[in-house]
Write a protein that holds these residues in place. Sequence first.
Motif, mmCIF file in Angstrom:
data_model
loop_
_atom_site.group_PDB
_atom_site.id
_atom_site.type_symbol
_atom_site.label_atom_id
_atom_site.label_comp_id
_atom_site.label_asym_id
_atom_site.label_seq_id
_atom_site.Cartn_x
_atom_site.Cartn_y
_atom_site.Cartn_z
ATOM 1 N N ASP A 112 0.820 -1.175 0.048
ATOM 2 C CA ASP A 112 -0.129 -0.072 0.018
ATOM 3 C C ASP A 112 0.900 1.225 0.061
ATOM 4 O OD1 ASP A 112 -2.814 -0.783 0.127
ATOM 5 O OD2 ASP A 112 -1.956 -1.948 1.880
ATOM 6 N N LYS B 295 0.809 2.942 -6.869
ATOM 7 C CA LYS B 295 0.236 2.029 -7.998
ATOM 8 C C LYS B 295 -0.679 3.227 -8.821
ATOM 9 C CE LYS B 295 -0.993 -1.333 -5.581
ATOM 10 N NZ LYS B 295 -2.596 -1.010 -5.479
ATOM 11 N N ASP B 296 -1.634 3.699 -8.069
ATOM 12 C CA ASP B 296 -2.804 4.377 -8.774
ATOM 13 C C ASP B 296 -2.195 5.687 -9.126
ATOM 14 O OD1 ASP B 296 -4.029 2.654 -7.087
ATOM 15 O OD2 ASP B 296 -5.497 3.923 -6.466
ATOM 16 N N PHE C 214 -8.272 -5.065 -9.113
ATOM 17 C CA PHE C 214 -8.800 -6.221 -8.324
ATOM 18 C C PHE C 214 -8.656 -6.252 -6.895
ATOM 19 C CE2 PHE C 214 -7.413 -7.501 -12.526
ATOM 20 C CZ PHE C 214 -8.480 -8.383 -12.944
ATOM 21 N N LYS C 215 -9.858 -6.263 -6.318
ATOM 22 C CA LYS C 215 -10.155 -6.266 -4.705
ATOM 23 C C LYS C 215 -10.383 -7.546 -4.212
ATOM 24 C CE LYS C 215 -10.477 -1.684 -5.401
ATOM 25 N NZ LYS C 215 -9.676 -0.513 -4.875
ATOM 26 N N ALA C 216 -10.726 -7.851 -2.843
ATOM 27 C CA ALA C 216 -11.088 -9.055 -2.377
ATOM 28 C C ALA C 216 -12.239 -9.552 -3.306
ATOM 29 C CB ALA C 216 -11.507 -9.099 -0.944
ATOM 30 N N PRO C 217 -12.060 -10.987 -3.822
ATOM 31 C CA PRO C 217 -13.236 -11.481 -4.777
ATOM 32 C C PRO C 217 -14.767 -11.548 -4.072
ATOM 33 C CG PRO C 217 -11.654 -13.113 -4.110
ATOM 34 C CD PRO C 217 -10.960 -12.023 -3.415
ATOM 35 N N ARG D 265 -11.398 -14.475 -13.042
ATOM 36 C CA ARG D 265 -11.949 -12.878 -13.251
ATOM 37 C C ARG D 265 -10.903 -12.100 -13.972
ATOM 38 N NH1 ARG D 265 -11.253 -9.752 -7.485
ATOM 39 N NH2 ARG D 265 -9.282 -10.658 -6.795
ATOM 40 N N ARG E 81 -3.248 -4.603 -9.376
ATOM 41 C CA ARG E 81 -3.239 -5.887 -8.584
ATOM 42 C C ARG E 81 -3.867 -6.988 -9.557
ATOM 43 N NH1 ARG E 81 -2.552 -4.942 -3.164
ATOM 44 N NH2 ARG E 81 -3.306 -3.053 -2.265
ATOM 45 N N GLU F 45 -2.226 -11.505 -6.241
ATOM 46 C CA GLU F 45 -2.633 -11.462 -4.886
ATOM 47 C C GLU F 45 -2.735 -12.831 -4.477
ATOM 48 O OE1 GLU F 45 -3.073 -8.665 -3.012
ATOM 49 O OE2 GLU F 45 -2.221 -7.601 -4.512
ATOM 50 N N GLU F 46 -3.248 -14.074 -5.216
ATOM 51 C CA GLU F 46 -3.425 -15.322 -4.991
ATOM 52 C C GLU F 46 -2.289 -15.923 -4.294
ATOM 53 O OE1 GLU F 46 -6.418 -16.543 -5.076
ATOM 54 O OE2 GLU F 46 -7.340 -14.955 -6.084
ATOM 55 N N VAL G 21 -1.452 -12.063 -0.725
ATOM 56 C CA VAL G 21 -2.439 -11.830 0.381
ATOM 57 C C VAL G 21 -3.021 -12.991 0.775
ATOM 58 C CG1 VAL G 21 -4.400 -11.028 -0.786
ATOM 59 C CG2 VAL G 21 -3.972 -10.183 1.531
ATOM 60 N N VAL G 22 -3.300 -13.971 -0.158
ATOM 61 C CA VAL G 22 -4.022 -15.029 0.324
ATOM 62 C C VAL G 22 -3.027 -16.075 0.903
ATOM 63 C CG1 VAL G 22 -5.345 -17.020 -0.792
ATOM 64 C CG2 VAL G 22 -5.644 -14.829 -1.822
ATOM 65 N N PHE H 80 -8.421 -16.300 3.629
ATOM 66 C CA PHE H 80 -8.899 -15.904 2.147
ATOM 67 C C PHE H 80 -9.061 -17.297 1.516
ATOM 68 C CE2 PHE H 80 -7.256 -11.512 2.771
ATOM 69 C CZ PHE H 80 -8.836 -10.749 2.695
#
Length: 314
Positions: free
Chosen positions: A93, A97-98, A118-121, A133, A149, A153-154, A157-158, A164
Amino acid sequence: MMNKKLTETRLKEMSDLELIRRAKQFCRKYEVRDGADFELKKAVTKPPKDFSKEDLPLVKEALEQGKSALSKLQEVLYAQDKWSLLVIFQAMDAAGKDSSIKHVLSGINPQGCQVTSFKAPNSEELDHDFLWRCNKALPERGRIGIFNRSYYEEVLVVRIHPEFLEKQKLPQSLITEHIWEERLEDIRHYEKYLNRNGTKVLKIFLNVSKEVQKKRFIERIEEKEKNWKFNSGDIEERKHWEEYMSAYQEAIRATSTLDSPWYVIPADNKSYARIAVASAIIKALDEMKLKLPKLSNSEQEKLQDYKKILLEEK
Ligand code: ATP
Ligand code: MG
């Protein structure tokens, strides 16, 4: 930095070919095409020592020039309508990126570019495999797709938050100690598949230091117009910094290839990072050896006939 050479040749006088050559040279030091020995600890988060505040006007000019070269390459990509480019942005964070996406792509035709975050699915996405997705959001031929993202992320964060993985409704027998290794292998194969089908994949890791992240979070609290960006969850994630770094390192090691390199870009200085991002995208487009579609002799002749019709119109 590039600046010394750049001041010798005024940027404005530089041809597009020369600019592309310099962009390629500039981003090379951040490129990982063979990840076997990659160590994130050794990757810099700061620009080179000889980069100073006085360089900033020059950097701004370089970015403007880079954007113009990017826009021209993108027009040829669109006209040729064969290749597409997928640029994946991953970062901790507040790494920028943005804002990098916003600045670097601001010069290009919006019709030829699409950004997906891509946020949390959601529940529909959790009913499918993890690439589903992202696959739906791939750029069409002739276009640049940006993932803010991604499927990475898989394995980030996962991996760090097992809850998750529990939500993913996978058959129990498939969740073994090898799952991360298997996902990384799947990603590597998927990117190879995409490349073989004309979608080049470029991965950008904006490498921000833990100290600069802290500074940016504090700015979000102290500066009223930045308050909306503050997210208390980000402070929670910060506690897992070392785990994230090791997950990133493993991902970069396993998925850096000749066709789909990672760029590990120093992100403590945003202006510098943007130039490096623009350079990496320019390099990827240049490697496609794009050419405007060429008309056959008979098609050329037909054009002359049409011109005649138009000129003779009463
Ligand atoms: P910003 O904070 O700059 O607006 P962001 O990308 O951090 O951008 P957020 O809405 O803050 O956006 O966060 C999105 C969150 O979704 C991130 O914490 C990310 O880790 C999480 N996320 C993305 N993909 C997955 C996934 N497959 N499983 C679980 N969480 C995910
Ligand atoms: Mg966030």
